[in-house]
Design a protein around this motif. Structure first.
Motif, PDB file in Angstrom:
ATOM      1  N   CYS A 106      -0.157   5.970   8.942  1.00  0.00           N
ATOM      2  CA  CYS A 106      -0.099   4.533   8.687  1.00  0.00           C
ATOM      3  C   CYS A 106      -0.258   4.245   7.200  1.00  0.00           C
ATOM      4  CB  CYS A 106      -1.204   3.818   9.472  1.00  0.00           C
ATOM      5  SG  CYS A 106      -0.952   3.897  11.260  1.00  0.00           S
ATOM      6  N   VAL A 107      -1.291   4.728   6.594  1.00  0.00           N
ATOM      7  CA  VAL A 107      -1.527   4.547   5.164  1.00  0.00           C
ATOM      8  C   VAL A 107      -2.086   5.850   4.625  1.00  0.00           C
ATOM      9  CG1 VAL A 107      -2.829   3.290   3.418  1.00  0.00           C
ATOM     10  CG2 VAL A 107      -1.965   2.079   5.408  1.00  0.00           C
ATOM     11  N   ALA A 108      -1.548   6.295   3.512  1.00  0.00           N
ATOM     12  CA  ALA A 108      -2.068   7.526   2.910  1.00  0.00           C
ATOM     13  C   ALA A 108      -3.443   7.263   2.330  1.00  0.00           C
ATOM     14  CB  ALA A 108      -1.113   8.014   1.826  1.00  0.00           C
ATOM     15  N   ARG A 109      -4.458   7.939   2.879  1.00  0.00           N
ATOM     16  CA  ARG A 109      -5.827   7.656   2.467  1.00  0.00           C
ATOM     17  C   ARG A 109      -6.387   8.699   1.506  1.00  0.00           C
ATOM     18  NH1 ARG A 109      -7.978   3.844   5.883  1.00  0.00           N
ATOM     19  NH2 ARG A 109      -6.793   3.407   7.762  1.00  0.00           N
ATOM     20  N   SER A 110      -5.962   9.917   1.602  1.00  0.00           N
ATOM     21  CA  SER A 110      -6.538  10.955   0.767  1.00  0.00           C
ATOM     22  C   SER A 110      -5.617  11.279  -0.389  1.00  0.00           C
ATOM     23  CB  SER A 110      -6.768  12.217   1.597  1.00  0.00           C
ATOM     24  OG  SER A 110      -5.535  12.790   1.975  1.00  0.00           O
ATOM     25  N   ARG A 111      -6.160  11.922  -1.398  1.00  0.00           N
ATOM     26  CA  ARG A 111      -5.381  12.279  -2.569  1.00  0.00           C
ATOM     27  C   ARG A 111      -4.365  13.351  -2.246  1.00  0.00           C
ATOM     28  NH1 ARG A 111      -8.765  11.209  -7.728  1.00  0.00           N
ATOM     29  NH2 ARG A 111      -6.869  12.070  -8.615  1.00  0.00           N
ATOM     30  N   ARG A 112      -4.531  14.085  -1.176  1.00  0.00           N
ATOM     31  CA  ARG A 112      -3.609  15.148  -0.821  1.00  0.00           C
ATOM     32  C   ARG A 112      -2.720  14.744   0.351  1.00  0.00           C
ATOM     33  NH1 ARG A 112      -3.630  17.684  -5.416  1.00  0.00           N
ATOM     34  NH2 ARG A 112      -5.723  18.194  -6.097  1.00  0.00           N
TER      35      ARG A 112
ATOM     36  N   LEU B 275       5.478   5.018  -2.502  1.00  0.00           N
ATOM     37  CA  LEU B 275       4.865   6.316  -2.745  1.00  0.00           C
ATOM     38  C   LEU B 275       3.482   6.219  -3.394  1.00  0.00           C
ATOM     39  CD1 LEU B 275       7.903   8.386  -4.079  1.00  0.00           C
ATOM     40  CD2 LEU B 275       7.184   7.959  -1.727  1.00  0.00           C
ATOM     41  N   GLY B 276       3.231   5.174  -4.107  1.00  0.00           N
ATOM     42  CA  GLY B 276       1.947   5.162  -4.774  1.00  0.00           C
ATOM     43  C   GLY B 276       1.675   3.858  -5.483  1.00  0.00           C
ATOM     44  N   PRO B 277       0.514   3.854  -6.132  1.00  0.00           N
ATOM     45  CA  PRO B 277      -0.406   4.984  -6.336  1.00  0.00           C
ATOM     46  C   PRO B 277      -1.222   5.292  -5.079  1.00  0.00           C
ATOM     47  CG  PRO B 277      -1.300   3.004  -7.320  1.00  0.00           C
ATOM     48  CD  PRO B 277       0.071   2.638  -6.829  1.00  0.00           C
ATOM     49  N   PRO B 278      -1.538   6.589  -4.858  1.00  0.00           N
ATOM     50  CA  PRO B 278      -2.306   6.927  -3.657  1.00  0.00           C
ATOM     51  C   PRO B 278      -3.641   6.211  -3.603  1.00  0.00           C
ATOM     52  CG  PRO B 278      -1.384   8.896  -4.689  1.00  0.00           C
ATOM     53  CD  PRO B 278      -1.170   7.767  -5.645  1.00  0.00           C
TER      54      PRO B 278
ATOM     55  N   PRO C  95       0.834  -1.203   0.000  1.00  0.00           N
ATOM     56  CA  PRO C  95       0.000   0.000   0.000  1.00  0.00           C
ATOM     57  C   PRO C  95       0.872   1.258   0.000  1.00  0.00           C
ATOM     58  CG  PRO C  95       0.212  -0.810   2.229  1.00  0.00           C
ATOM     59  CD  PRO C  95       1.018  -1.752   1.361  1.00  0.00           C
ATOM     60  N   PRO C  96       0.306   2.397  -0.354  1.00  0.00           N
ATOM     61  CA  PRO C  96       1.068   3.645  -0.242  1.00  0.00           C
ATOM     62  C   PRO C  96       1.359   3.956   1.223  1.00  0.00           C
ATOM     63  CG  PRO C  96      -1.234   4.092  -0.749  1.00  0.00           C
ATOM     64  CD  PRO C  96      -1.061   2.610  -0.863  1.00  0.00           C
ATOM     65  N   GLY C  97       2.538   4.482   1.477  1.00  0.00           N
ATOM     66  CA  GLY C  97       2.956   4.764   2.837  1.00  0.00           C
ATOM     67  C   GLY C  97       3.669   3.610   3.508  1.00  0.00           C
ATOM     68  N   TRP C  98       3.668   2.446   2.885  1.00  0.00           N
ATOM     69  CA  TRP C  98       4.360   1.268   3.437  1.00  0.00           C
ATOM     70  C   TRP C  98       5.866   1.500   3.420  1.00  0.00           C
ATOM     71  CZ3 TRP C  98       7.810  -1.816   0.742  1.00  0.00           C
ATOM     72  CH2 TRP C  98       8.167  -3.028   1.333  1.00  0.00           C
ATOM     73  N   ARG C  99       6.515   1.085   4.497  1.00  0.00           N
ATOM     74  CA  ARG C  99       7.958   1.289   4.600  1.00  0.00           C
ATOM     75  C   ARG C  99       8.638  -0.003   5.027  1.00  0.00           C
ATOM     76  NH1 ARG C  99       9.892   5.722   8.150  1.00  0.00           N
ATOM     77  NH2 ARG C  99       8.426   4.842   9.640  1.00  0.00           N
TER      78      ARG C  99
END
Length: 934
Positions: free
Chosen positions: A885-891, A681-684, A666-670
């Protein structure tokens, strides 16, 4: 009265001097009869020339050959030299030359005439016009061989179908045209897997001209599944049952040796590990990966030995041998080398039945001549060329070399094996060097070590195939026994292929072949003189002693302190991020296993804690087996978007075989392993309705290794690139893996947003997609960015020198031609403009210093781990607490960027959370450190 003989059978004949006759006259020692050799040679060269010209020109060449032969023959008949001069002076030698010239000209005339007859039907306007127009037709085909799956296609599995076109009709309507020409079909339908040779099928296909002059009349792009017309011949069904039975018997065996055994016995290489095949090719043992003429010789020798043990007469033995030969050819399919061995063996069996002496060299020449008359296309097939040359080398060189070794007290069995392997290698080396651009230095020792295992593996494997319809248990037991010699073959090939000096680069093409042939002929001539032989031996020892340590100890690859390598995997991606000595994270695996496996071997990678596939296209997941081969993989990550071309299923099968379950990234995974930190980084959000949903949902990763940041973009399309850029994702990096192999479809401001110093393009030589686009490369270079490409530079490594960034290029493999300069339209992008906030050092094109190891030192300052090489500020993506934790919004990326931009906060985070980043991945969460399991 003569002296009694020792056996008491009467007077002994007077002893004759060697080379003398009963009348006391001395005659020169006779060599092999070369008249048929001249016929075969002339025929071969004539076919090579005639197959590339129109049939009318080939027919004219045949007439010229016959007329010239008649003229030379008439001249030889009317000379009438004196009898005394024939055996002692030059006129006798001239007569031999004239006879040889006549045979060459006759062979050339026959070859040109046969080629003209075979190529004439394809030149008829009723067939040539639809081919030139690329017409869609309904065609009837007779399948000539097993359909072969072509690995690495971006659109899934493609099947290559050799066939004979018997009739066709335009799909738009028109008269039916009857023909009998050789064609090649390409189809993506899975039903081709079960089609047997001899099967008649009806297909819908588009005609196109062939790309090579090899006797093929047309290429068919098959658009629909084949419709079977009747059943294949009964003997092909029997052979298919035996082949399937051997495959079943090998299921419980190790994958490497179990996949090799069917290929060695019956030519079925469907389960042969591509990495094993690559090892055999490097070691000079390719003839053992699939059935060849040597296997037929083993089987025929075993059958004749059994007939002799049963006290069968010569005629019965010949009949039994002929039946075994026919059955073996049907079982293994008529491979060119098998056809050559079968016809040569048939001539030998005929001589045995007629109580005639067997002349090996004329038998080989007659076999080659007859096969070329029946099928001129064999002249351009590499397998047939190598088979004929290897057999000729065995007949001409092996006996003398064996006797020479025996005179030097080498044991008979060892002398036989060494002489046979050396003779075959010397005869084939020039052709292999000209074709592949390499010379196998360890091929002879490898084949000497492998030779004792070939016969038992062949005989036991064939017995398993024959027993499979009657008793599967007995077949499995025999296959288990045959597996042990196959394991030895795999071990030898793997060991030799891994040696640093296994191959030597050589000029490719005709020039390279001629050069090596001259060197080998000179070496053979010199070896006949004692002084010259000793001098040659001293020179060879000096060269090996001087070059081997340099090759072994200072190979130059990989460079010290490398952090990232873009592997030369062809048209695809295979990226390696160093985590620790012997450990690396791999992102994508290329289109086929051998390339990525070879790259990881050269880098010394034994463990892969994480394997990530950016998306499911075949040019990124096709080599998954190469990553797993001989290595331990800790976890497998995949895109959240499941493709439709079967790539995900391939990954799941490979991972499942090693007890792993792929997880979506997922986006935001490290992830952190050793000195390497990864961030997704993505896709968001999932993207649909784009030009390519698969590409626009691929995983985009940012890696930080030491002071070097790397952006891995997969095949991200312009929509995803724009989404990441507009959302404020932390795209800036020192190294950019150019999206989608440098495709024309790019977001115009993406490169400027990344602001890299080095752009890496992973691309195949002269691919069909026009990658990389010259306009895009020109714009990247104009922005002061160094561009490296795997098609020109081979494996490319990025090095953290401690003083800045460096790029090392391994160079393309030997024998590969450089990519052609093709005129393509410019990239559909606007000129890239750098953002003032993210402006880098602004290196002009070519700015840097290259040393003798091919490393380009980029003039940039070094930064501490976690810092940004552009401004010295801490890296906003290296601080754990600065991330949701996880990028949820487009911004969300703008939010994350603001949180991670404060230097003081980032430093504190790094001090408190650094220990967690160095923890190994948890098997339960697959290395996820973002706080949420995928």
């Amino acid at each position: 009265m003569g002296t009694p003989s020792a056996a008491g059978r009467g007077p002994a004949e007077p002893t004759r001097a060697k080379g003398s006759s009963a009348d006391g006259r001395s005659h020169p020692r006779r060599g092999p009869d070369l008249r048929l050799v001249g016929v075969a040679t002339g025929c071969w060269f004539a076919v090579l020339a005639a197959i590339r010209v129109p049939p009318s020109a080939a027919l004219a060449g045949a007439v010229v050959g016959f007329v010239a032969a008649a003229g030379v023959l008439a001249f030889a008949v009317h000379r009438k030299p004196r009898r005394e001069a024939v055996t002692r002076t030059d006129p006798g030698r001239l007569a031999v030359v004239l006879r040889l010239l006549v045979s060459v000209l006759l062979g050339a005339g026959c070859g040109a005439l046969s080629t003209a007859a075979h190529t004439y039907p394809a030149q008829l306007e009723t067939l040539a016009a639809p081919i030139r127009a690329h017409r869609l037709v309904h065609a009837d085909l007779t399948v000539a061989g097993d359909p072969h799956a072509i690995a690495g296609s971006a659109f899934g599995t493609t099947w290559l179908v050799p066939a004979t076109l018997t009739r066709f009709a335009p799909a738009a309507g028109g008269p039916t045209v009857r023909a009998h020409v050789r064609v090649i079909g390409f189809g993506s339908q899975p039903s081709w897997r079960s089609v047997l040779p001899g099967q008649r099928v009806a297909v819908t296909a588009r005609l196109s001209p062939p790309q090579r002059a090899d006797g093929t009349a047309a290429v068919l792009s098959i658009t629909e599944p084949p419709k079977r017309l009747g059943d294949p011949p009964w003997y092909q069904r029997v052979a298919a049952r035996l082949r399937a039975g051997l495959q079943v018997a090998c299921r419980g065996l190790p994958s490497a040796s179990g996949g090799l055994l069917p290929g060695l016995v019956d030519g079925d290489t469907s389960r042969l590990d591509p990495i094993v095949h690559a090892d055999f090719a490097t070691a000079g043992m390719t003839h053992l990966t699939a059935v060849s003429g040597s296997n037929l010789a083993i089987v025929l020798g075993f059958v004749l030995l059994a007939a002799r043990w049963a006290r069968a007469g010569p005629r019965v033995a010949a009949l039994v041998g002929a039946a075994a030969t026919v059955g073996f050819v049907v079982l293994v399919r008529p491979d060119p080398s098998v056809l050559r061995a079968a016809l040569m063996g048939g001539l030998g069996l005929l001589a045995l039945a007629l109580h005639r002496p067997r002349a090996a060299v004329p038998g080989l020449a007659a076999s080659v001549f007859l096969l070329l008359l029946v099928d001129p296309a064999l002249a351009v097939q590499l397998g047939f060329v190598l088979s004929a040359l290897a057999t000729l080398g065995l007949l001409l060189f092996a006996p003398a070399w064996r006797d020479a070794l025996r005179r030097r007290r080498v044991p008979g069995g060892i002398a036989e094996v060494v002489a046979v392997s050396t003779a075959a290698h010397v005869a084939c080396a020039p052709v292999i060097a000209g074709f592949a651009g390499t010379v196998g230095l360890l091929a002879v020792p490898a084949n000497v070590l492998a030779e004792p295992a070939v016969a038992p593996a062949t005989v036991l494997g064939l017995a398993a195939a024959i027993a499979s319809p009657v008793s599967p248990t007995a077949a499995h037991a025999l296959a288990w026994l045959a597996d042990w010699p196959c394991r030895w073959l795999v071990l030898v090939a793997h060991g030799v292929a891994g040696a640093p000096a296994a191959t030597l680069p050589w000029p490719v093409g005709v020039l390279g072949a001629v050069l090596l042939a001259v060197i080998l002929v000179a070496a053979v001539v010199v070896a006949g003189h004692r002084t010259a032989r000793r001098l040659l031996l001293v020179v060879v020892i000096c060269v090996v002693a001087g070059a081997a340590p340099v090759r072994w100890l200072a190979g130059g690859w990989p460079p010290d302190r490398w952090v990232f390598v873009a592997c030369d995997v062809g048209q695809g991606d295979g990226l390696v991020l160093r985590a620790a000595p012997g450990q690396a994270v791999v992102v994508d695996a290329g289109p086929e296993p051998t390339a990525i496996d070879g790259c990881l071997r050269r880098l010394g990678i034994r463990s892969v804690p994480l394997l990530v596939f950016t998306h499911d296209d075949a040019d990124h997941v096709g080599g998954v087996a190469g990553v797993f081969d001989g290595r331990q993989v800790g976890a497998v990550g995949v895109s959240r978007f499941r493709g439709t071309n079967g790539g995900r299923a391939r990954v799941e099968r490979a991972a499942g075989a090693h007890g792993l379950r792929p997880f979506p990234v997922p986006p935001g995974w490290r992830y952190r392993a050793g000195g390497l930190a990864l961030t997704a980084l993505g896709p968001p959000e999932p993207m649909t309705g784009t030009e390519s949903d698969t590409n626009n949902n691929c995983v985009v990763l940012r890696a930080v290794a030491g002071s070097v940041s790397i952006l891995l973009t997969g095949d991200a399309g312009p929509e995803l690139q724009q989404e990441l850029r507009v959302d404020g994702a932390p795209l800036h990096a020192d190294v950019l893996k150019v999206p989608h192999h440098g495709s024309v479809h790019q977001d115009p401001d993406f490169v400027a947003a990344v602001g890299p110093k080095v752009a890496v393009v992973s691309v195949g030589v002269d691919n069909d997609y026009g990658h990389p686009n010259p306009g895009l490369l020109a714009r990247i270079t104009a922005a002061g960015i160094r561009v490296v490409r795997t098609d020109r530079d081979g494996d490319v490594a990025v090095v953290d020198t401690g003083r800045g960034l460096a790029v090392a290029r391994r160079g393309p493999p030997p024998g590969r031609a450089p990519p052609s300069a093709r005129a393509l339209p410019p990239a559909v992008t606007r000129p890239a403009r750098r953002s003032p906030r993210r402006r880098g050092p602004g290196l002009p094109p070519g700015n840097g210093v290259s040393n003798d190891r091919g490393i380009a030192w980029l003039r940039s300052g070094s930064t501490a781990q976690g810092g940004d090489a552009r401004g010295g500020r801490p890296d906003p993506v290296s601080c754990r607490s600065g991330w949701p934790c996880v990028a949820r919004s487009r911004r969300s990326w703008r939010h994350v960027g603001r949180r991670g931009r404060a230097p003081r906060r980032a430093a504190a985070c790094g001090a408190t959370a650094g220990g967690d980043h160095r923890m190994p991945p948890d098997p339960a969460t697959h290395g996820v450190t973002s706080g949420r399991a995928p």
